[in-house]
Motif scaffolding. Structure first.
Motif, PDB file in Angstrom:
ATOM      1  N   ALA A   1       0.329  -1.778  -0.125  1.00 52.91           N
ATOM      2  CA  ALA A   1      -0.207  -0.128   0.087  1.00 52.91           C
ATOM      3  C   ALA A   1       1.319   1.111  -0.049  1.00 52.91           C
ATOM      4  O   ALA A   1       0.596   2.381  -0.227  1.00 52.91           O
ATOM      5  N   LEU A   2       2.060   1.272   0.338  1.00 49.83           N
ATOM      6  CA  LEU A   2       2.475   2.341   0.564  1.00 49.83           C
ATOM      7  C   LEU A   2       3.673   2.687  -0.683  1.00 49.83           C
ATOM      8  O   LEU A   2       2.854   4.272  -0.947  1.00 49.83           O
ATOM      9  N   GLN A   3       3.590   1.676  -1.516  1.00 49.42           N
ATOM     10  CA  GLN A   3       4.207   2.998  -3.011  1.00 49.42           C
ATOM     11  C   GLN A   3       2.616   3.220  -3.363  1.00 49.42           C
ATOM     12  O   GLN A   3       2.989   4.224  -4.354  1.00 49.42           O
ATOM     13  N   PRO A   6       0.925   8.958  -2.998  1.00 42.91           N
ATOM     14  CA  PRO A   6       1.571  10.088  -3.443  1.00 42.91           C
ATOM     15  C   PRO A   6       2.953  11.239  -2.551  1.00 42.91           C
ATOM     16  O   PRO A   6       3.606  11.315  -4.148  1.00 42.91           O
ATOM     17  N   PHE A   7       2.838  11.235  -2.139  1.00 44.07           N
ATOM     18  CA  PHE A   7       3.814  12.085  -0.816  1.00 44.07           C
ATOM     19  C   PHE A   7       5.309  10.877  -1.141  1.00 44.07           C
ATOM     20  O   PHE A   7       6.244  11.446  -1.705  1.00 44.07           O
ATOM     21  N   LEU A   8       5.061   9.782  -0.265  1.00 45.18           N
ATOM     22  CA  LEU A   8       6.037   8.668  -1.025  1.00 45.18           C
ATOM     23  C   LEU A   8       6.507   8.558  -2.307  1.00 45.18           C
ATOM     24  O   LEU A   8       8.211   7.952  -2.183  1.00 45.18           O
ATOM     25  N   GLU A  13      11.108   9.139  -5.930  1.00 45.53           N
ATOM     26  CA  GLU A  13      11.741   9.709  -6.807  1.00 45.53           C
ATOM     27  C   GLU A  13      12.156  10.629  -6.292  1.00 45.53           C
ATOM     28  O   GLU A  13      13.546  10.823  -7.434  1.00 45.53           O
ATOM     29  N   LEU A  14      11.728  12.026  -5.983  1.00 46.99           N
ATOM     30  CA  LEU A  14      13.667  12.398  -5.882  1.00 46.99           C
ATOM     31  C   LEU A  14      14.612  11.820  -4.998  1.00 46.99           C
ATOM     32  O   LEU A  14      15.881  12.232  -5.359  1.00 46.99           O
ATOM     33  N   VAL A  15      14.774  10.772  -4.576  1.00 48.99           N
ATOM     34  CA  VAL A  15      15.628  10.071  -3.569  1.00 48.99           C
ATOM     35  C   VAL A  15      16.651   9.691  -5.380  1.00 48.99           C
ATOM     36  O   VAL A  15      17.457   9.692  -5.077  1.00 48.99           O
TER      37      VAL A  15
END
Length: 113
Positions: A1-3, A6-8, A13-15
């Motif tokens: 469910a984490l994927q 949108p925040f995660l 994406e940034l990492v």
């Protein structure tokens, strides 16, 4: 469910985009996302049991394991490509996550042996 969060997804994406940078840290993430440290930590806490540092480390380790499975780079190259300035430290962290050294992981899983 984490994927699905949108925040995660944005954090991941940034990492991923900054993976080679030794400057990649939690401060860079919340700054890039236009949040305060407190907001960022609250948001992370609401969607994950992991600390922001652990999340960053997990993403680094996932990418490292993918690179090792590609079999096109040696362990030191993978370490540098995932933002570690010290291959020995990278190996220690990798082993703590996967229970196997990066070199043995690569021997076992690399596609292009």
């Amino acid at each position: 469910a984490l994927q699905q969060d949108p925040f995660l997804a944005k954090v991941m994406e940034l990492v991923t985009a900054n993976i080679e940078s030794a400057d990649l840290n939690v401060k860079m993430l919340y700054t890039e996302m236009g949040m305060s440290r407190a907001q960022f930590f609250r948001k992370i806490k609401s969607i994950s049991t992991l600390s922001p540092n652990k999340i960053v480390m997990n993403i680094r380790m996932n990418l490292a394991s993918e690179m090792l499975r590609q079999g096109t780079m040696n362990v030191s190259e993978v370490a540098y490509r995932t933002g570690f300035s010290d291959p020995a430290y990278f190996s220690k962290v990798f082993k703590s996550v996967y229970d196997v050294s990066p070199i043995n992981y690569q021997k076992k899983y690399a596609k292009n042996k």
